[in-house]
Scaffold this active site. Structure first.
Site, mmCIF file in Angstrom:
data_model
loop_
_atom_site.group_PDB
_atom_site.id
_atom_site.type_symbol
_atom_site.label_atom_id
_atom_site.label_comp_id
_atom_site.label_asym_id
_atom_site.label_seq_id
_atom_site.Cartn_x
_atom_site.Cartn_y
_atom_site.Cartn_z
ATOM 1 N N HIS A 1 6.257 -2.538 10.041
ATOM 2 C CA HIS A 1 5.103 -2.406 9.157
ATOM 3 C C HIS A 1 5.467 -1.586 7.913
ATOM 4 O O HIS A 1 6.218 -0.613 7.981
ATOM 5 C CB HIS A 1 3.939 -1.740 9.884
ATOM 6 C CG HIS A 1 3.331 -2.596 10.952
ATOM 7 N ND1 HIS A 1 2.691 -3.783 10.671
ATOM 8 C CD2 HIS A 1 3.277 -2.448 12.299
ATOM 9 C CE1 HIS A 1 2.269 -4.330 11.797
ATOM 10 N NE2 HIS A 1 2.609 -3.541 12.798
ATOM 11 N N CYS B 1 5.737 -5.286 4.680
ATOM 12 C CA CYS B 1 4.788 -5.410 3.577
ATOM 13 C C CYS B 1 5.079 -4.366 2.500
ATOM 14 O O CYS B 1 5.560 -3.276 2.789
ATOM 15 C CB CYS B 1 3.358 -5.238 4.089
ATOM 16 S SG CYS B 1 2.837 -6.465 5.306
#
Length: 268
Positions: free
Chosen positions: A49, A105
């Site tokens: 993440h 991301c």
């Protein structure tokens, strides 16, 4: 510590070195470059993440720092791009090559490197490339003397997709792979590198974009670097400038200048 270390949130993963907590990620980044010397080649890969948080140093044009999100981010906080640069890049001596893949991301400038190339259709056309990566604005006060190249899964404003079944990319077809998840960028890169050879940087990104678009992913891979790059030269994990020159000056270990910032300073 071994020649390579793997942090993974699955304790049953073969050969893992521990869980990707904030402290473990920082410790292993420090270990990777702690005794760096001319001629060394390092590889760092992160698939997990990523996020953004308010920039507090004034070096981000959009006012946002990019971050890695450890498994314990709720209590320990994230790891911001300023600190990633300080740990992995800032004190590397000349003659060292570090290649990083950041599959998460908001990863476009996750290492705060000063040169970038975004694999848009226009940028990959021969007339637009110009043979070199474009220059960003000021990213940090201490320039990196080593050759650092980062491939990211997307731009700072985008998200990077997950793949629920990595065998769908054709890289692994075992029953174990069919139950494994992974990053779309990592699997696209793996597919391209295992099925082709001698690709230039531009050709590598063209092939990666083609794989991602075929799978209907909209993210745009990006490259950033510590030094100007001839994008028409073959991609390599090794030094692009030939054999490193003997060093006349000693450099401190990368871990020496790092401070353990309190988690509250950089909220997720």
């Amino acid at each position: 510590m071994q020649e390579s270390c793997i942090l993974v949130d699955d304790p049953s993963f073969p050969g893992n070195s521990g869980s990707p907590t904030r402290d473990n990620i920082i410790k292993h980044m420090q270990w990777l470059v702690s005794d760096a010397k001319a001629g060394d080649c390092f590889f760092f890969h992160y698939s997990g993440h990523g996020s953004q948080t308010q920039d507090k140093s004034g070096d981000e044009e959009d006012g946002m720092d990019e971050t890695l999100v450890p498994v314990d981010y709720r209590t320990a906080g994230c790891i911001i791009d300023d600190d990633i640069y300080a740990i992995l890049c800032q004190n590397l001596p000349p003659g060292v090559r570090l290649t990083a893949v950041m599959d998460c991301c908001h990863s476009g400038t996750l290492m705060d490197l000063p040169y970038f190339f975004e694999a848009t259709s226009d940028n990959m056309s021969d007339r637009s490339i110009g043979g070199a990566a474009l220059r960003l604005g000021r990213r940090n006060d201490i320039p990196c003397k080593a050759e650092v190249i980062m491939l990211s899964g997307c731009s700072d404003t985008q998200t990077s997709a997950d793949v629920s079944n990595i065998s769908s990319f054709g890289n692994q077809t075992s029953s174990y792979a069919q139950s494994m998840a992974g990053g779309a960028c990592t699997n696209a890169l793996t597919q391209v590198l295992t099925k082709t050879s001698g690709l230039t940087y531009v050709a590598l990104f063209k092939e990666m974009r083609a794989v991602l678009q075929k799978k209907r992913y909209t993210q745009v891979p990006q490259l950033t670097a510590s030094q100007p790059i001839n994008l028409n030269k073959p991609f390599s994990l090794f030094m692009s400038g030939g054999s490193p020159q003997p060093q006349q000056q000693s450099y401190p270990q990368a871990a020496q200048g790092y401070q353990q910032y309190p988690p509250a300073q950089y909220p997720p």
